[in-house]
Design a protein around this motif. Structure first.
Motif, PDB file in Angstrom:
ATOM      1  N   PRO A   1       9.857   3.405   8.658  1.00  0.00           N
ATOM      2  CA  PRO A   1       8.852   3.134   7.542  1.00  0.00           C
ATOM      3  C   PRO A   1       8.021   4.365   7.673  1.00  0.00           C
TER       4      PRO A   1
ATOM      5  N   GLN B   1      10.215   2.348   3.142  1.00  0.00           N
ATOM      6  CA  GLN B   1      11.363   2.473   4.245  1.00  0.00           C
ATOM      7  C   GLN B   1      12.537   2.581   3.406  1.00  0.00           C
TER       8      GLN B   1
ATOM      9  N   CYS C   1       0.779  -8.063  -1.724  1.00  0.00           N
ATOM     10  CA  CYS C   1       0.370  -8.340  -0.134  1.00  0.00           C
ATOM     11  C   CYS C   1      -0.523  -9.109   0.069  1.00  0.00           C
TER      12      CYS C   1
ATOM     13  N   GLN D   1      13.634  -4.969  13.912  1.00  0.00           N
ATOM     14  CA  GLN D   1      13.736  -5.273  12.542  1.00  0.00           C
ATOM     15  C   GLN D   1      15.210  -5.664  12.497  1.00  0.00           C
TER      16      GLN D   1
ATOM     17  N   GLY E   1      11.694  -7.687   7.423  1.00  0.00           N
ATOM     18  CA  GLY E   1      10.330  -6.916   7.821  1.00  0.00           C
ATOM     19  C   GLY E   1      10.523  -6.561   9.388  1.00  0.00           C
TER      20      GLY E   1
ATOM     21  N   GLN F   1       4.315 -11.241   1.035  1.00  0.00           N
ATOM     22  CA  GLN F   1       4.599 -10.021   0.092  1.00  0.00           C
ATOM     23  C   GLN F   1       5.519 -10.877  -1.114  1.00  0.00           C
TER      24      GLN F   1
ATOM     25  N   GLY G   1       8.619  -7.489   3.305  1.00  0.00           N
ATOM     26  CA  GLY G   1       8.770  -6.509   2.497  1.00  0.00           C
ATOM     27  C   GLY G   1       9.098  -7.124   0.991  1.00  0.00           C
TER      28      GLY G   1
ATOM     29  N   PHE H   1       3.705  -7.152  10.362  1.00  0.00           N
ATOM     30  CA  PHE H   1       3.997  -6.636   8.918  1.00  0.00           C
ATOM     31  C   PHE H   1       4.849  -8.089   8.190  1.00  0.00           C
TER      32      PHE H   1
ATOM     33  N   LEU I   1       6.980  -1.993   2.523  1.00  0.00           N
ATOM     34  CA  LEU I   1       6.240  -3.085   3.434  1.00  0.00           C
ATOM     35  C   LEU I   1       4.691  -3.086   3.641  1.00  0.00           C
ATOM     36  N   CYS I   2       3.977  -4.015   3.820  1.00  0.00           N
ATOM     37  CA  CYS I   2       2.842  -4.236   4.013  1.00  0.00           C
ATOM     38  C   CYS I   2       2.359  -4.760   5.333  1.00  0.00           C
TER      39      CYS I   2
END
Lengths: 109, 116
Positions: free
Chosen positions: B43, B37, B23, A38, A43, B6, B110, B107, B91-92
């Motif tokens: 997360p 997160q 998302c 990260q 993300g 997202q 975000g 991921f 986050l998705c």
């Protein structure tokens, strides 16, 4: 309750050094383990997935190992580069994905 | 771009307002997950969907939070009557399935929520 711990919380190394990040989990009944990277404010990028039946996975300069019985995983980064600077997160799939807090890595040129 | 997307990327709102995030998972991924997160933490799981069915919700998901995935494709996460403690990155993630390599989660970038 599954708990994931990552040590160290932060690490600073000179460029070119090989390094190991550690991850431990309390419940060995996991489906798989995933390592993520990260970057600040971003993300997560999946680095490696190790299935519960596997012992290691490799991708380029990265090698991740899994010892389910002892509840441990390591991420080995060879010949570190400044571009490797990021936070590295370990997560175990234990209905659902449970994350550690990460190791913040700085590679100094 | 075929990754998880997202929207919005950033949202600033006043306490008490409602917000909704969207998302879009990777095409044909059956599973969709939401995480939250906060700074310096990993997360934390909120909820997940198998197609359009919401199969699990964390105790973190208070009654002010609701998530939907009406047609088994995109998902929305709504927070009603926002509080300052809701400030976080949301986050998705999506995955093709549930076993073996198909359980790998991917991921999105975000949505950063700031509640003033």
């Amino acid at each position: 309750k599954q708990e994931v711990t990552q040590i160290p919380a932060a690490l600073s190394v000179p460029e070119g050094e090989n390094l190991v990040l550690n991850c431990s989990f309390t419940d060995s009944a996991i489906y798989n383990l995933q390592w993520f990277r990260q970057d600040p404010g971003k993300g997560l990028t999946s680095l490696l997935l190790i299935q519960s039946s596997q012992r290691e996975q490799t991708s380029g300069r990265l090698n991740a190992s899994l010892d389910k019985s002892s509840g441990r995983s390591t991420l080995y980064i060879a010949a570190s580069q400044p571009g490797d600077s990021a936070t590295y997160l370990c997560a175990v799939l234990h209905r659902p994905l449970v994350f550690g807090k990460g190791t913040r890595l700085s590679v100094i040129a | 771009d075929t990754g998880v997307s997202q929207n919005p990327r950033h949202k600033i709102t006043k306490r008490g307002q409602n917000v909704t995030f969207r998302c879009d998972p990777i095409s044909e991924h059956n599973r969709l997950y939401w995480y939250r997160q906060t700074l310096g933490q990993g997360p934390e799981f909120l909820t997940y969907f198998q197609n359009e069915a919401q199969l699990e919700k964390s105790r973190l998901l208070s009654d002010r939070f609701s998530a939907e995935r009406p047609k088994g494709s995109f998902s929305t996460l709504e927070i009603q009557r926002t509080e300052q403690g809701d400030s976080a990155m949301y986050l998705c993630a999506s995955s093709p399935g549930t076993s073996g390599t198909s359980s790998e989660q991917f991921f999105g970038p975000g949505t950063r929520l700031t509640v003033l």
